[in-house]
Write a protein that holds these residues in place. Sequence first.
Motif, PDB file in Angstrom:
ATOM      1  N   ALA A 238      66.485  72.577  49.971  1.00  0.00           N
ATOM      2  CA  ALA A 238      67.680  73.286  49.498  1.00  0.00           C
ATOM      3  C   ALA A 238      67.729  73.326  47.975  1.00  0.00           C
ATOM      4  N   GLU A 239      67.401  72.201  47.340  1.00  0.00           N
ATOM      5  CA  GLU A 239      67.417  72.134  45.870  1.00  0.00           C
ATOM      6  C   GLU A 239      66.467  73.152  45.247  1.00  0.00           C
TER       7      GLU A 239
ATOM      8  N   PRO B  40      76.492  71.232  61.556  1.00  0.00           N
ATOM      9  CA  PRO B  40      77.500  71.001  60.506  1.00  0.00           C
ATOM     10  C   PRO B  40      76.968  70.202  59.316  1.00  0.00           C
ATOM     11  N   LEU B  41      76.000  69.339  59.541  1.00  0.00           N
ATOM     12  CA  LEU B  41      75.418  68.561  58.450  1.00  0.00           C
ATOM     13  C   LEU B  41      74.612  69.469  57.523  1.00  0.00           C
ATOM     14  N   LEU B  42      73.888  70.391  58.117  1.00  0.00           N
ATOM     15  CA  LEU B  42      73.017  71.264  57.331  1.00  0.00           C
ATOM     16  C   LEU B  42      73.797  72.326  56.560  1.00  0.00           C
TER      17      LEU B  42
ATOM     18  N   GLU C 287      76.209  72.088  54.757  1.00  0.00           N
ATOM     19  CA  GLU C 287      76.601  71.646  53.418  1.00  0.00           C
ATOM     20  C   GLU C 287      75.603  72.154  52.375  1.00  0.00           C
ATOM     21  N   TYR C 288      74.348  72.355  52.800  1.00  0.00           N
ATOM     22  CA  TYR C 288      73.286  72.744  51.878  1.00  0.00           C
ATOM     23  C   TYR C 288      72.706  74.125  52.173  1.00  0.00           C
ATOM     24  N   PHE C 289      72.874  74.607  53.415  1.00  0.00           N
ATOM     25  CA  PHE C 289      72.276  75.875  53.816  1.00  0.00           C
ATOM     26  C   PHE C 289      73.311  76.768  54.490  1.00  0.00           C
ATOM     27  N   ASN C 290      73.077  78.070  54.401  1.00  0.00           N
ATOM     28  CA  ASN C 290      73.772  79.033  55.236  1.00  0.00           C
ATOM     29  C   ASN C 290      72.875  79.365  56.418  1.00  0.00           C
ATOM     30  N   VAL C 291      73.438  79.371  57.615  1.00  0.00           N
ATOM     31  CA  VAL C 291      72.663  79.772  58.788  1.00  0.00           C
ATOM     32  C   VAL C 291      72.627  81.290  58.810  1.00  0.00           C
ATOM     33  N   SER C 292      71.496  81.863  58.425  1.00  0.00           N
ATOM     34  CA  SER C 292      71.415  83.321  58.347  1.00  0.00           C
ATOM     35  C   SER C 292      71.246  83.944  59.723  1.00  0.00           C
TER      36      SER C 292
END
Length: 523
Positions: free
Chosen positions: A408-409, A253-255, A257-262
């Motif tokens: 992510a940036e 859940p933390l990740l 915010e910045y990534f989509n789990v493909s």
Amino acid sequence: MQTYHILWADDEIDLLKPHILFLEKKGYQVTPVNNGHEAVEMCEKNYYDLIFLDENMPGLSGLEALAEIKTLRPNLPVVMITKSEEEHIMEDAIGAKISDYLIKPVNPNQILLSIKKILDKKRLVTEKTNLSYQQDFRNISLAFSETLDFEGWVEIYKKLTFWELEIENTENQSMKTVLEAQKSEANVNFAKFIEQHYQDWLEEDAPPQDAPLLSHQLLQKWVFPRLSEKQEKPLFFILIDNLRYDQWKILEPLLTEYFNVSEEKIYCSILPTTTAFARNAIFAGLLPSDIAEYYPDHWTDDNEEGGKNLYEADFLKFQMEDLGLEKIKSSYHKILKNQQGKELVDKFSHLLANKLNVLVYNFVDMLSHARTDTAFVRELAPDEAAYRSVTKSWFLHSPLWDMLRKIAEQGASLIITTDHGTIRTQRPYKIIGDRNTNTNLRYKQGKNLNYNPKNVFVAKNPDDFFLPKQNLSSTYVFATEDYFFAYPNNYNHYVKYYKDTFQHGGVSMEEMIIPFIELEPKK
């Protein structure tokens, strides 16, 4: 049923008497006031479980009253009620940490739903979770008697992990003992499954069609195909040592915010499920006996001094060269200390010139060892739930978290995985070996090992399991379920010291079923 006390502030409170009577019939005690000043004064004098606060009141507005109430009672749930749908009012209220936001006119059922969502959530979640797990309990237990392949065991482990995390969030965790017993039963059957099939999976010429991907196949099958000299963004391959599937689910859940789990994949760690064997297999693309044969200068036997994980960068280079990927610009970094992680973050721009960046973080492994050796850390993480919590806390304050946000940036692709998991060991298992027997608690390698053949997985001929031998009569013995090996000498002291610690090297779902997560940045 617990009686909840509610404060309701509205300058038209007399018009809300039908709503208040409705709530009182439902068992709630409601105190009405008609302005913000009085609401603040009542909060100074009394304790309330919840406040309904009208936003548009003369004198002290709802938002102004909210600020003062939050100063007095920071954790008191407040529901803002307003006629206005202006965005800035919503943002101000949300920024002040309200629990809910309702638009007038409101009906009694809306109010009741808001109350239940805030005050009765834990009870309702507990009741629903316990009922749902009880319904799924039978399905999981019946699956043990079926002929499962590795994917079937993955689904069982995922279900058990799901319920473990759900029950952890219930009030009294009344189903925790039942789940632990079912998980233990699952590991008994999983060990039998591994004993029946593991050797077949290692057949290089004709492995079974349902064989899982193993450690030594990981980079070649799932990572290297993503590389090319024409790729626009680098790929970051991050291996967090000792990261179990349940720990990944806490970090996910933390990740997001910045990534989509493909894609969330699972592979199987080779045996022994240790850093020395499994991680070297990943980076060399070879099973342990082949590494010892082809790179004898890079392999250290269990009874020799020196570490087995000093040559991972070399193994990665050798594997890429063997596969014709030597032109792909890559980097390898191992993070053993916090300062190393910070320095790598500072040099992040240099990593962008590479097509592949391999980063190994050792914190979770160090945490498991620290928990074994340090009484304070053991108290800090007495069980799986606390162990997950400590992992999450480390993650949020680690250089790895900073690194991931930078990735992510930049819009780079990311893979997160591990080399093996761990299991909390509970039961000692007597074994006798000579002075050259290795010290790992979940597997033993040596000659003339003396043990009860029950509840262990034995590789009598290490060649069949692609394991290096110290001598012609070497045998490998792997602990299954939650057992750990203990020597008869000074047995009680040894057992007391190592019982209830997180160990790896043996056969269990927690050690062998490994997450492999592909993520793409949201930017």
